[in-house]
Design a protein around this motif. Sequence first.
Motif, short mmCIF file in Angstrom:
data_model
loop_
_atom_site.label_atom_id
_atom_site.label_comp_id
_atom_site.label_asym_id
_atom_site.label_seq_id
_atom_site.Cartn_x
_atom_site.Cartn_y
_atom_site.Cartn_z
N PRO B 58 0.86 -1.21 0.00
CA PRO B 58 0.00 0.00 0.00
C PRO B 58 0.88 1.25 0.00
CG PRO B 58 0.03 -1.01 2.17
CD PRO B 58 0.80 -1.91 1.28
N LYS B 59 0.35 2.31 -0.64
CA LYS B 59 1.13 3.54 -0.73
C LYS B 59 1.30 4.13 0.65
CE LYS B 59 1.21 6.67 -4.54
NZ LYS B 59 0.55 7.65 -5.34
N ARG B 60 2.51 4.66 0.89
CA ARG B 60 2.79 5.27 2.19
C ARG B 60 2.07 6.60 2.26
NH1 ARG B 60 9.00 6.07 3.25
NH2 ARG B 60 8.50 8.15 2.57
N ALA B 61 1.44 6.88 3.37
CA ALA B 61 0.72 8.16 3.51
C ALA B 61 1.73 9.29 3.61
CB ALA B 61 -0.14 8.12 4.77
N PRO B 62 1.50 10.40 2.91
CA PRO B 62 2.45 11.51 3.00
C PRO B 62 2.48 12.07 4.41
CG PRO B 62 0.48 12.19 1.80
CD PRO B 62 0.33 10.74 2.07
N GLY B 63 3.66 12.33 4.88
CA GLY B 63 3.80 12.83 6.25
C GLY B 63 3.48 14.30 6.34
N ASP B 64 3.77 14.88 7.50
CA ASP B 64 3.56 16.31 7.68
C ASP B 64 4.53 17.07 6.80
OD1 ASP B 64 2.90 15.99 11.18
OD2 ASP B 64 1.54 16.14 9.48
N PRO B 65 4.11 18.21 6.25
CA PRO B 65 5.09 19.00 5.49
C PRO B 65 6.18 19.51 6.41
CG PRO B 65 3.03 20.22 5.75
CD PRO B 65 2.78 18.85 6.26
N ARG B 66 7.30 19.80 5.81
CA ARG B 66 8.49 20.22 6.55
C ARG B 66 8.25 21.48 7.36
NH1 ARG B 66 13.62 21.51 2.98
NH2 ARG B 66 14.86 22.51 4.58
N THR B 67 7.28 22.29 6.89
CA THR B 67 7.03 23.57 7.56
C THR B 67 6.62 23.38 9.01
OG1 THR B 67 4.80 23.47 6.68
CG2 THR B 67 6.39 24.79 5.47
N GLU B 68 5.98 22.24 9.35
CA GLU B 68 5.54 22.04 10.73
C GLU B 68 6.73 21.90 11.65
OE1 GLU B 68 2.09 21.66 11.21
OE2 GLU B 68 1.87 22.03 9.07
N LYS B 69 7.83 21.33 11.11
CA LYS B 69 8.96 21.04 11.99
C LYS B 69 10.03 22.11 11.97
CE LYS B 69 8.31 16.71 10.04
NZ LYS B 69 8.82 15.93 8.96
N MET B 70 9.79 23.22 11.18
CA MET B 70 10.86 24.23 11.07
C MET B 70 10.92 25.09 12.32
SD MET B 70 10.58 25.72 7.26
CE MET B 70 11.29 24.90 5.90
N PRO B 71 12.11 25.23 12.92
CA PRO B 71 12.22 26.17 14.05
C PRO B 71 12.19 27.61 13.55
CG PRO B 71 14.34 25.18 13.57
CD PRO B 71 13.39 24.55 12.65
N VAL B 72 11.84 28.52 14.42
CA VAL B 72 11.67 29.92 14.02
C VAL B 72 13.02 30.56 13.69
CG1 VAL B 72 10.84 32.16 14.76
CG2 VAL B 72 9.61 30.12 15.42
N ASP B 73 14.07 30.12 14.37
CA ASP B 73 15.37 30.76 14.17
C ASP B 73 16.27 29.91 13.28
OD1 ASP B 73 16.82 29.66 17.37
OD2 ASP B 73 15.55 28.66 15.88
N GLN B 74 15.66 29.22 12.30
CA GLN B 74 16.48 28.35 11.45
C GLN B 74 17.29 29.19 10.48
OE1 GLN B 74 14.29 26.16 8.54
NE2 GLN B 74 12.94 27.87 8.17
N ASP B 75 18.24 28.51 9.82
CA ASP B 75 19.05 29.16 8.80
C ASP B 75 18.32 29.01 7.47
OD1 ASP B 75 22.36 28.50 7.40
OD2 ASP B 75 21.11 30.31 7.44
N TRP B 76 17.68 30.10 7.01
CA TRP B 76 16.88 30.02 5.78
C TRP B 76 17.75 29.79 4.56
CZ3 TRP B 76 12.14 29.03 4.57
CH2 TRP B 76 11.70 29.31 3.27
N THR B 77 19.02 30.20 4.62
CA THR B 77 19.89 30.02 3.46
C THR B 77 20.15 28.53 3.21
OG1 THR B 77 21.79 30.28 4.90
CG2 THR B 77 21.04 32.23 3.75
N ALA B 78 19.92 27.69 4.20
CA ALA B 78 20.07 26.26 3.98
C ALA B 78 18.83 25.65 3.34
CB ALA B 78 20.35 25.56 5.31
N VAL B 79 17.68 26.27 3.54
CA VAL B 79 16.43 25.76 2.95
C VAL B 79 16.40 26.09 1.46
CG1 VAL B 79 13.93 25.83 3.09
CG2 VAL B 79 15.30 26.15 5.14
#
Lengths: 191, 327
Positions: B58-79
């Motif tokens: 059976p097809k794997r259910a798509p997980g949560d988008p990455r946006t849910e797990k992003m911290p507020v002070d992340q390095d955006w230049t890496a995204v």
Amino acid sequence: MSSTVVLRTYKVPRALGGCSGNKKCHVIRSRRPLASSTFFHSATTFLSKPSLITVTEEPDTLFQKVSLLVKGHDKSVLDSYELFATMAAKELGITISKVCDLPKDTERFTLLKSVHIFKNHRVQYEMRTHYRFVELSHLTGSTAQVYLEYVQRNLPEGVAMEVTKIAMEKVPDHILKPMWEEDPIDKKISQ
Amino acid sequence: MATHAGRSLLCLGRIRASGLGLQGPLSRVTYATHVSTRSSSGKTGLPTRGGGKLGRRPKRAPGDPRTEKMPVDQDWTAVYPAAAPFRPGSVPLPVRMGYPVKRGVPPEKKGNLELIKIPNFLHLTPAAIRKHCEALKAFCTEWPSALDTDAKCDEHFPVKTESTDYVSAGPSVRNPAARVVRLKVKLSCLNLDDHAFKKMLKLVGERYCRDTDTLTITADRCPLRQQNHDHATYLLTVLYHESWKTEPWEAQKSVADMEEYSWEDSPSQRNLVDTLVRAEGEEVREQLLGRREVHEYKDSVTRLKNEGESERTVMLYKEAVKKVLDL
């Protein structure tokens, strides 16, 4: 660049069918390789190798003015690009003398709506070209090369640019004095 | 998921072709590894498109988008380290774009083509620009501090070379208009005497602008910019040296060839002298040219002829005439 993310949200483009799963695929546009990523990610390794920067004795060209005219169909894209270009110039220490918005050009034409007959039913199209003008002054040749390459590599799709450079030079040595003073024989021959 | 399916389909296609005996040993070598990895994951070589069994797993259910797990002070230049299309699962902003239907709102970012079509600047945030410029600063050089004003630049470097570069997307990178070079120089910076200056003006004709005292030489007859630059410098050299030469036929220069009006030996002087002699007598002819009114008249006529007719020049002429004729 985590290698654990295998899920990709866009379809595999036809040219990159053989791409392996963990490598990030870049969509290549108009022969401009994406140097910004290589610059940023390998910045630490590059700066640790001093051989990349060469200093030569050749005199640098001096540009009195470098003006960028950016053309596009979407004004908001040009707004963002202007922000990027002006910020990059400030960070590199380049003086910005003028930033202005030139009036747009609209090219309109009227075509027949139908393939055959129905001359009274037409359809009209128009193409709008928006402009943005940025003028920088007092740049050296190396700085101009660096800035222009950076700004041109990050030019968005659908945007064109014209760069006008005004270089300053000294009066050439052979124009300082008329040659007839040293060679009066030539003057007599001409007469 | 798309790549898994894509890869499996590719393998399946190739296996079928190799069964028909169309390729050499090379293709079989490249797909041997593929086939081995695919078989280990459990899928067999039979096509499973469309109908029939839809695959055993059976097809794997798509997980949560990455946006849910992003911290507020992340390095955006890496995204977004480089230019990339908009990914709704990577951009943690509630963006909406598109024209709303009646009694609706603009559509959300998930599956929104308008957001993917428009060029985005997510890789060029101020933080990213600062990082790039930090790395690029090492390659820049400083402007000489002694040349801070335009006047000083013009004094030390009077010759200006103008050229244009064109950047656009198209079938070719090159633009033939990029070969044009314009050389601008102020004639006051060149070593020219009076005769040389006048001869130079006659040689260049329309290329000289009187108001700014600038000679502009446009070179576009060569295919490369460097060649055009050299040609323009050559033209400047030739003009300079030729203007210093005096040809024998230049002695035949007539009044019609003169660039400026000169009052001496002109019909105006003759007329004035004749008029005044008739009024005052023959003996004053030699003293006339020394008189102040005659000088003023001469200045006003010269100004009228050289500068053209304007209110000021015509008024001055009127005053001078009144003084000379004692009106």
